[in-house]
Design an enzyme around this catalytic site. Structure first.
Site, PDB file in Angstrom:
ATOM      1  N   ARG A 228       0.848  -1.182   0.000  1.00 52.05           N
ATOM      2  CA  ARG A 228       0.000   0.000   0.000  1.00 52.05           C
ATOM      3  C   ARG A 228       0.893   1.243   0.000  1.00 52.05           C
ATOM      4  NH1 ARG A 228      -3.417  -2.746  -1.622  1.00 52.05           N
ATOM      5  NH2 ARG A 228      -5.468  -3.187  -0.740  1.00 52.05           N
TER       6      ARG A 228
ATOM      7  N   GLU B 209      -3.754   7.121  -4.483  1.00 46.00           N
ATOM      8  CA  GLU B 209      -3.914   6.753  -5.893  1.00 46.00           C
ATOM      9  C   GLU B 209      -5.371   6.905  -6.333  1.00 46.00           C
ATOM     10  OE1 GLU B 209      -2.242   2.743  -5.301  1.00 46.00           O
ATOM     11  OE2 GLU B 209      -4.240   1.902  -5.681  1.00 46.00           O
TER      12      GLU B 209
ATOM     13  N   HIS C  16      -1.016  -0.007  -9.950  1.00 43.79           N
ATOM     14  CA  HIS C  16      -1.678  -0.977  -9.060  1.00 43.79           C
ATOM     15  C   HIS C  16      -2.158  -2.209  -9.842  1.00 43.79           C
ATOM     16  CE1 HIS C  16      -3.981  -1.429  -5.016  1.00 43.79           C
ATOM     17  NE2 HIS C  16      -3.649  -2.602  -5.516  1.00 43.79           N
TER      18      HIS C  16
HETATM   19  C1  8YV Z   1      -6.594  -5.548  -5.728  1.00 42.61           C
HETATM   20  C2  8YV Z   1      -4.975  -5.336  -3.760  1.00 42.61           C
HETATM   21  O1  8YV Z   1      -6.636  -5.754  -7.056  1.00 42.61           O
HETATM   22  O2  8YV Z   1      -6.283  -7.126  -2.983  1.00 42.61           O
HETATM   23  C3  8YV Z   1      -5.649  -6.140  -2.701  1.00 42.61           C
HETATM   24  O3  8YV Z   1      -5.518  -5.759  -1.519  1.00 42.61           O
HETATM   25  O4  8YV Z   1      -4.201  -4.524  -3.461  1.00 42.61           O
HETATM   26  C4  8YV Z   1      -5.184  -5.453  -5.239  1.00 42.61           C
HETATM   27  O5  8YV Z   1      -4.262  -6.263  -5.819  1.00 42.61           O
HETATM   28  C5  8YV Z   1      -7.375  -4.341  -5.428  1.00 42.61           C
HETATM   29  O6  8YV Z   1      -7.192  -3.909  -4.164  1.00 42.61           O
HETATM   30  C6  8YV Z   1      -8.829  -4.567  -5.784  1.00 42.61           C
HETATM   31  O7  8YV Z   1      -9.725  -4.263  -4.767  1.00 42.61           O
END
Ligand code: 8YV
Length: 325
Positions: free
Chosen positions: A241, A270, A288
């Site tokens: 993150r 982001e 991302h």
């Molecule tokens: C997701 C992610 O695609 O799952 C997670 O926590 O960071 C990502 O790879 C994204 O957050 C979709 O909600």
């Protein structure tokens, strides 16, 4: 006699096979235009819905959760990270929360290695040189980067994804150091060096991979003081993150050469990322994409549905129930 299906609100446009199952098993409100809800709009739209299927970035703060109608019994996030859902506020209202662990481990670890290699080997500069027709041909000193094989990799957060990053890095004969809330058993540690205090790991990090969730404790953890503890010319990789990094400090260190490079897939705030990143040639940046494979996104969606179905259709505890820590 027809029994009505529970109503589920999808906050985002999910992959087609996921939406197909969602619509087959629930009375679902889909979001084909993928319009983003703000908190008040989400609370309003949820009127009469028993479930919300959401994703990272959705504003399920305490304020939104307090404003949700009483009909809402469960929030299933299409993500492993759940910092966008105030789990304590949900618990107070008796709303169950689930996430999607395991299924995105490999895809995310792959992207971490892409970021590590892309940063170390100056991939952004190389592709830019080529695509802007500025490649004059091979030169003995052209685009010399940082060697990866045999270097030390420090991993902040040795959960499922951190361990999968370590497994891949071992193929590059990297020496693994890690910090985690608790030390791993020997069969999972696989010879890696545990640092109970993450600050003690920093002098050993030729590369640092961030694989820890965003929490009040990890917010802006990579700051100027900690970067100063890393070897000069180190490389920082973030696929967890963006909020774990102090952008100002990272950008300053990349500008000054204190850090050689960074590979970043996730950003604070982001998609409105810190402007400073755009000018950095030594930052390998991705939007991302950690879990962005067809297989993984389907698996994430099916996992979110497994949880919604367990609770809303079968009255069972969601298998991936998330608890307030
Ligand atoms: C997701 C992610 O695609 O799952 C997670 O926590 O960071 C990502 O790879 C994204 O957050 C979709 O909600």
């Amino acid at each position: 006699m027809t029994t009505s299906k529970p109503k589920v609100l999808a906050t985002r446009h999910f992959p087609p096979d996921v939406e197909k199952r969602l619509a087959a098993n629930f009375d679902a409100l889909l979001n084909p235009q993928d319009r983003l809800y703000d908190g008040p709009a989400l609370a309003k739209a949820a009127a009469g819905y028993a479930g919300i299927m959401c994703a990272a970035g959705d504003p399920l703060s305490a304020a939104t959760i307090e404003a949700l109608p009483d009909s809402v019994k469960m929030i299933a996030t299409f993500s492993v990270g759940y910092e966008h859902v105030d789990v304590a506020a949900a618990a107070k209202r008796g709303i169950k929360v689930s996430n999607t662990p395991d299924v995105l481990t490999d895809a995310t670890a792959d992207i971490a290695l892409l970021c590590l290699l892309g940063a170390a080997r100056r991939a952004h500069e190389g592709t830019t040189m080529l695509r802007t027709h500025n490649w004059v041909g091979w030169e003995p000193t052209q685009l010399m980067g940082t060697h990866v094989t045999g270097k030390r990799l420090g991993i902040l957060g040795m959960g499922r994804i951190g361990q999968a990053v370590a497994d891949r890095a071992r193929a590059f004969r990297m020496t693994i150091h890690y910090n985690n809330r608790s030390r791993l058993p020997a069969d999972l540690e696989k010879g890696a060096t545990f640092h109970a205090n993450p600050d003690d790991m920093l002098p050993h990090c030729d590369f640092l991979s961030i694989n820890a969730p965003l929490t009040p404790q990890t917010r802006k953890w990579v700051n100027a003081e900690r970067i100063a503890k890393m070897p000069k010319g180190a490389v920082v990789v973030n696929t967890a993150r963006g909020g774990v990094v102090d952008d100002e400090a990272l950008i300053a260190a990349l500008k000054s050469g204190r850090l050689a490079a960074a590979g970043i897939d996730v950003f604070d705030g982001e998609p409105k990322i810190h402007q400073g990143y755009y000018d950095l040639q030594n930052a390998f940046l991705l939007p991302h994409m950690g879990s962005a494979t067809v297989e993984t996104r389907n698996a994430m969606g099916f996992k979110a549905l497994d949880n919604l179905e367990a609770f809303l259709l079968n009255g069972k505890t969601p298998p991936d129930l998330v608890k307030a820590s």
